[in-house]
Design an enzyme around this catalytic site. Structure first.
Site, mmCIF file in Angstrom:
data_model
loop_
_atom_site.group_PDB
_atom_site.id
_atom_site.type_symbol
_atom_site.label_atom_id
_atom_site.label_comp_id
_atom_site.label_asym_id
_atom_site.label_seq_id
_atom_site.Cartn_x
_atom_site.Cartn_y
_atom_site.Cartn_z
ATOM 1 N N ASP A 325 0.881 -1.418 -0.015
ATOM 2 C CA ASP A 325 -0.015 -0.117 0.087
ATOM 3 C C ASP A 325 1.042 1.255 -0.101
ATOM 4 O OD1 ASP A 325 -2.681 0.920 0.642
ATOM 5 O OD2 ASP A 325 -1.679 2.068 2.320
ATOM 6 N N GLU A 354 1.404 0.410 -4.885
ATOM 7 C CA GLU A 354 0.753 1.538 -5.412
ATOM 8 C C GLU A 354 2.053 2.394 -5.670
ATOM 9 O OE1 GLU A 354 -3.388 2.345 -3.765
ATOM 10 O OE2 GLU A 354 -2.057 2.411 -2.349
#
Ligand code: CA
Length: 627
Positions: A325, A354
């Site tokens: 993340d 990400e």
């Protein structure tokens, strides 16, 4: 690294806050600047007072240790650190491996006792190459809470271990559905212990995605059948992994090392205050995560923590991949260190993240694991938002459509994604995650609804098929958000992170209603798996054997794959994506072709034959022919 942390020694041995044997337990906690440290022992996971507390002793590597004799299996404990003359609050430590309800206290636990029957024979399903990966992102509750899911352990890890579950009309749900769909990886939304669901009040329906970590190395209690009993969540997580492995599906953990629920009360801050988080010059926490804090992966102990946590999930839980993340908050060096260490265990473990942050991190941008640095991180992938936005429209404006809804000007970025981002930031197409929706933002059915004017359901299904075709014929690594294959919606909610089950749960009757869509996606996945031309894996192969056909019409993208050159049984494969509301014609080489996809229908062995050089593609649909 900032000079102020150079005098914080870092242990060379692995982090082990508890080392258990029947004769004695050795506790240790890293806190180089503490004045005193103690460990408190409890009978229970919450309430009551310690039955014993032991002072710990500082070692040269900055850890404080104490050995307590006797068999402590099942005893709960907390650490407590004194700095500036004051005792801080109790904490289970940064590397608790078993915790009581809500993760307040850790437990001494013989982890061997948590292994389900057959665990030693559990094996990772075979994966030839990252180019074969097909990801399915999901949340436990979305997937199983519906009353028609046919699943007994609704909202639990065990929901994914149930065999033979069916909806009211007898169609497969749960694990059987995943097998039928043919995905080979599930990416589970946060499954470590997080803070936003009260595990002591599970009779109340509570929903959260869980991007608020508390204990990184323990499964979340609310997904277990008994969060009070630390061994239960551990065993059930393993049962789930084993069932998925037996179904040929690998397990990806969504890991959120970039921030914690609350910095001030986190185990990081309560053990080694000031070390683990980046701060601004004025002493306030930096906030690259948008969640109030950001961790400092560049500092040796934080890097060591992330690295050892990843390895722990692989070794103890047999996890097969990780989604980082807000990876852009971590530094490139840390991500490469993770890839290297993971490779030593199993190079087929898939890593992606990400490639961005929510706000600007407090660290030099050129050193961070942002999308633009992917070439420096071979073997790690990042989400390709270019094609996502080109297909459905940008994340920050729900009402604005793009390619799918007939807005022209997005063809270039659709092509960019179809090639796997290799014209820009990806060194290999397997470094790009190809997707049109994930848990964030609207799911694709809602987005199509929000961006089409009075479109009929038939039209919206056509566009949904077109969207997922783009994803699944991309040279990148495809990712499907759970339920997109069933036209699941979230009632138009954009950020549904804490919306109730009534918004988030997949209604399994949708499978009956949209069985045609489901079959189309299933066959598309199968076709992709059978044909290496759609996942060549290497940039030089894609550049050489994939060519875009000249098309004058807007909102049409057409490409040709030279299959045989990459070992495919199909030689010339032509794919056209047409989002226009009318039939369009595309010039191809004169010849006789088999039609695999036309007008929302798909049949790998052929729907019929096309002869000639002017191919007519029906409105709002994909077409695929080969010879
Ligand atoms: Ca929790």
């Amino acid at each position: 690294m900032t000079a102020e942390f150079l005098d914080w020694p870092v242990p060379s041995s692995p982090l082990a806050e508890v080392e258990y044997s029947q004769q004695a337990t050795r506790f240790s906690v890293w806190s180089p600047k503490a004045e005193q440290v103690k460990v408190n022992l409890y009978r229970r996971g919450e309430g009551g007072v310690p039955f014993e507390s032991y002072p710990m002793h500082l070692q040269v590597d900055g850890t404080w240790t104490v050995a307590v004799s006797g068999n402590l299996n099942g005893v709960f404990y907390t650490f407590q650190v004194q700095t500036a003359g004051k005792w801080k609050s109790e904490t289970p430590g940064i590397f608790a491996k078993a915790v009581g309800v809500n993760g307040k206290r850790a437990q001494v636990l013989d982890l061997k006792e948590t292994n389900p029957e057959g665990w030693e024979r559990d094996a990772r399903p075979v994966l030839r190459s990252f180019s074969d990966v097909v990801l399915y992102e999901m949340h436990y509750r979305d997937f199983s809470m519906d009353k028609e899911s046919g699943i007994s352990h609704k909202g639990k890890f065990l929901a994914l271990a149930e065999q033979g579950t069916k909806n009211a009309e007898g169609l497969a749900t749960g694990l059987e559905h995943l097998k039928e769909l043919g995905v080979n990886h599930v990416c589970l939304l946060p499954s470590y212990d997080y803070g936003s669901v009260d595990e002591a009040r599970l009779q109340m329906p509570q929903y959260n995605w869980g991007y608020d970590p508390v204990n990184y190395n323990v499964p979340e209690g609310s997904y277990s059948t008994n969060p009070e009993e630390p061994a239960v969540r551990i065993k059930e997580f393993k049962q789930m992994v084993m069932a998925l492995h037996q179904a040929g599906i690998r397990v990806v953990m969504d890991v959120v090392y970039n921030h914690v629920l609350d910095a001030g009360t986190s185990a990081f801050e309560l053990t080694a205050p000031g070390y683990f988080f980046r701060k601004h010059a004025d002493g306030t926490y930096a906030n690259g995560s948008g969640c109030g804090n950001e961790t400092a992966s560049e500092r040796p102990m934080m890097r060591k923590f992330i690295l050892e946590s990843v390895l722990y999930w692989i070794k103890e839980y047999h996890v097969d991949g990780f989604r980082f993340d807000l990876m852009g908050i971590h530094d490139v060096e840390t991500m490469n260190a993770i890839r290297k260490a993971v490779d030593q265990l199993d190079p087929s473990i898939f890593l992606y993240g990400e490639g961005w942050a929510a706000n600007k991190p407090a660290f030099p941008l050129e050193l961070l694991a942002m999308k633009g640095r992917m070439v420096q991180m071979p073997g790690i992938a990042a989400f390709g938002d270019e094609m996502r936005d080109a297909l459905r429209g940008a994340w920050n404006n729900n009402k604005k459509g793009a390619f799918l809804t007939g807005v022209s000007g997005h063809e270039k970025n659709v092509k960019f994604g179809l090639m796997g981002a290799i014209q820009d930031w990806a060194a290999a197409p397997t470094q790009m995650i190809s997707y049109v929706s994930c848990h964030d933002d609207m799911c694709i059915a809602d987005r199509i609804k929000a961006t089409t004017q009075r479109a009929s359901k038939e039209e919206r299904i056509r566009l949904q098929k077109l969207a997922l075709t783009a994803v699944l014929v991309s040279q990148g690594v495809p990712l499907i958000w759970c339920g997109d294959e069933l036209l699941r919606d979230k009632k138009g909610v954009h950020n549904s992170y804490n919306s109730p089950d009534s918004v988030n749960a997949i209604a399994w009757k949708l499978k009956t209603e949209h069985i045609d869509l489901f079959h189309y996606i299933r066959e598309l996945i199968s076709l992709r798996k059978h044909h290496v031309a759609f996942h060549m894996g290497k940039a030089e192969l894609v550049k050489k054997h994939m060519e875009f056909l000249p098309v004058k019409t807007k909102n049409v993208v057409a490409f040709l794959l030279h299959g045989q050159a990459v070992g495919d049984t199909w030689n010339e494969i032509i794919v056209v994506l047409n989002s226009c509301k009318q039939t369009v014609k595309v010039r191809v080489s004169q010849g006789t072709y088999t039609i695999a996809i036309k007008g929302g229908e798909l049949k790998e062995s052929g729907l019929g034959v096309f002869k000639g050089h002017l191919l007519a593609i029906p409105p709002q649909s994909a077409m695929m022919i080969y010879r």
